[in-house]
Design an enzyme around this catalytic site. Structure first.
Site, PDB file in Angstrom:
ATOM      1  N   ARG A  24      37.205 105.925  20.790  1.00 52.42           N
ATOM      2  CA  ARG A  24      38.334 106.602  20.868  1.00 52.42           C
ATOM      3  C   ARG A  24      39.333 105.853  20.960  1.00 52.42           C
ATOM      4  O   ARG A  24      40.682 106.032  20.768  1.00 52.42           O
ATOM      5  CB  ARG A  24      38.312 107.812  21.676  1.00 52.42           C
ATOM      6  CG  ARG A  24      37.619 109.133  20.981  1.00 52.42           C
ATOM      7  CD  ARG A  24      37.692 110.179  21.958  1.00 52.42           C
ATOM      8  NE  ARG A  24      36.541 110.124  23.054  1.00 52.42           N
ATOM      9  CZ  ARG A  24      36.506 110.686  23.975  1.00 52.42           C
ATOM     10  NH1 ARG A  24      37.646 111.852  24.132  1.00 52.42           N
ATOM     11  NH2 ARG A  24      35.825 110.693  24.926  1.00 52.42           N
ATOM     12  N   ALA A 392      78.456  72.769  29.935  1.00 46.31           N
ATOM     13  CA  ALA A 392      78.466  74.014  28.785  1.00 46.31           C
ATOM     14  C   ALA A 392      77.831  73.306  27.764  1.00 46.31           C
ATOM     15  O   ALA A 392      78.419  72.244  27.384  1.00 46.31           O
ATOM     16  CB  ALA A 392      79.528  74.980  28.723  1.00 46.31           C
TER      17      ALA A 392
END
Ligand code: UD1
Ligand code: CA
Length: 480
Positions: A24, A392
């Site tokens: 199942r 950055a």
């Protein structure tokens, strides 16, 4: 820890039945290899059984047994494997398990591979009751709200002993009304079990040997069969399909979180917080909503993790904060801050008080003490010293299409925004990289590297261009 594990005799063997197909689940993976809280069902079962410290721990395999065996070799190499050739029922499974234990005497515990919430202490209590009552067999029984599908415990009229177990599909309406069920977990006297199994017949329409029939057979031979009542019935619930898998997972998670909360961890939203069984948390850790802690993750005191963070095999130091982050096999040092929106891949190590910020991806990167990689950076194969600032948009270009190389950035250096460090390259201590540089050559200690087109300004260019573009202005004088 309660001390009820002492004072009982040794357990000769535990047999874990795990040969069934698990149809199942509708899966190519054997049922007992499906996971809850980061461990397979069979690993949960082995762990609970190990609490008894048995002389032998036998797992009965059958369906897809190569996969199950390979998994056990990894997670529980000391267990013995017994093979059940044909799925002829639970009685046949235990018979296969005992085949490898000739002449075993004393207590044999039988349990199942698909009951993941079962706790080791429950088995310890079962064995203690079994021995105190002097039983030949003791059934772990419990009362459930809905007994459909379970075998029912049929007691003697005086209620003290178990007469037999009736399977749901063979029970009369009156028997079905009984809510005390067989959990499928038992303690047996080895000899009584062996004799009972030898006498089993295939008396059922399914053509199976039922282990449950051994109960009545032992009674026929004058053996005592008792029941040990499990108050916490959820522990005995099995997994037969994916719905139950999700339900048992959620229950296991609730139990894990409850244990950590009682140990001093703040969990803001238990409903959206998932913590695997092998995770380790210190007191005064705070978990914010949407946090998933997986594998061997450990979090030290005072750290705050989340919201919306997944950590897999990550070590987080004291007082660190990890916000909206996905990390695997990384180390986050004490007082470090990570996120929001950071991606830490294997081999990333953040030293004390360092920072990895928004939209930064790091892989195999050592980030020094107090070093900051705050915004929009790919940081792959990097060794960065202490006190460095990475501007950055910096890219650590570690890959030439064939091989990967390492970039070193020395302590207290400054990498200007939008730079590309093309590995292999070494930037010395106290160096400075001008913003927008593409650095392909090493930079010595204390030097400035400028590696970009030099800016030139052309005076009056804009206005001249405008006049050219507008023919109607042709007659006007440009006085500038
Ligand atoms: C069994 C019990 C039932 C009990 C229930 C608890 C029997 C006949 N019935 O029923 O009384 O209430 O457990 O969950 O025992 N297995 C094998 N080989 C086999 C068949 C099964 O290894 O040939 C294993 C399965 O993988 C599973 C365990 O034995 O781990 C139990 O088998 P399952 O078919 O689920 O038994 P139930 O019908 O649930
Ligand atoms: Ca079952």
């Amino acid at each position: 820890m309660p001390d009820s594990s002492t004072g009982t005799g040794r357990v000769a063997a535990v047999v874990i039945m795990a040969a069934g197909a698990g149809t199942r689940m509708k899966s190519s993976r054997p049922k007992v290899l499906h996971q809850l809280a980061g461990r397979s069902m069979i690993a949960h079962a082995v762990r609970a059984a190990s609490t008894l410290d048995p002389d032998r721990l036998v797992v009965v395999v059958g369906h897809e047994r190569n996969q199950v065996q390979a998994h056990l070799a990894q997670v529980a190499p000391s267990v013995s494997i017994a093979v059940q050739e044909h799925m002829l029922g639970t009685g046949d499974a235990v018979r296969a398990g005992l085949a490898g234990l000739p002449g075993v005497t004393g207590t044999v515990v039988v349990t199942s591979g698909d009951v993941p919430l079962l706790e080791g202490q429950t088995l310890v209590d079962l064995v203690a009751a079994h021995e105190q009552q002097g039983n030949a067999a003791t059934v772990l029984a419990t009362v459930v709200p809905d007994a459909t599908g379970y075998g029912r415990v049929m007691r003697d009229d005086d209620g003290t002993q178990v007469a037999r177990i009736v399977e749901d599909r063979e029970a009369s309406a009156a028997e079905r009304a009984i809510t005390e069920i067989n959990t499928g977990i038992y303690a047996f006297d080895a000899a009584a079990l062996r004799d009972g199994l030898a006498a089993l017949t295939v008396a059922h329409d399914k053509g199976e040997y039922y282990l449950t029939d051994v109960v009545a057979l032992i009674r026929e031979r004058g053996g005592r069969v008792g029941a040990h009542e499990l108050a916490d019935y959820l522990q005995a619930e099995g997994v037969n399909d994916r719905v139950q898998l999700a339900e048992r997972s959620a229950e296991m998670n609730r139990r894990i979180l409850r244990r950590w909360m009682l140990a001093g961890v703040t969990v803001i939203d238990p409903a959206t917080t998932w913590v695997h069984a092998d995770v380790d948390l210190a007191p005064d850790v705070t978990l914010l909503p949407g946090t998933s802690l997986e594998g061997a993750t450990s979090i030290a005191r005072g750290a705050v993790v989340g919201p919306d963070t997944t950590l897999i095999d990550v070590e987080v130091g004291e007082d660190a904060t990890v916000t909206r982050t996905h990390a695997t096999l990384a180390e986050i040092g004490p007082g470090a801050t990570v996120g929001p929106f950071s991606y830490l891949r294997p081999g990333t190590k953040l030293a004390k008080a360092s920072k990895v910020g928004a939209f930064v991806e790091a892989k195999n990167a050592q980030i020094g003490e107090g070093t900051k990689v705050p915004h929009l950076t790919y940081c792959g194969d990097a060794v960065i010293g202490d006190g460095v600032n990475i501007g950055a948009g910096t890219i650590f270009a570690n890959y030439d299409g064939e091989h990967k190389y390492v970039t070193h950035v020395g302590a207290h250096s400054f990498v200007g925004s939008d730079s590309v460090l093309v590995a292999p390259v070494v930037v010395g201590d106290d160096a400075f990289i001008a913003a927008g540089s593409v650095v392909t050559d090493d930079v010595a200690e204390g030097d400035l590297a400028v590696a970009r087109g030099r800016q030139r300004n052309i005076a009056g260019w804009v206005s001249r261009r405008r006049h050219k573009a507008k023919p109607e202005n042709k007659g006007e004088e440009n006085t500038k």
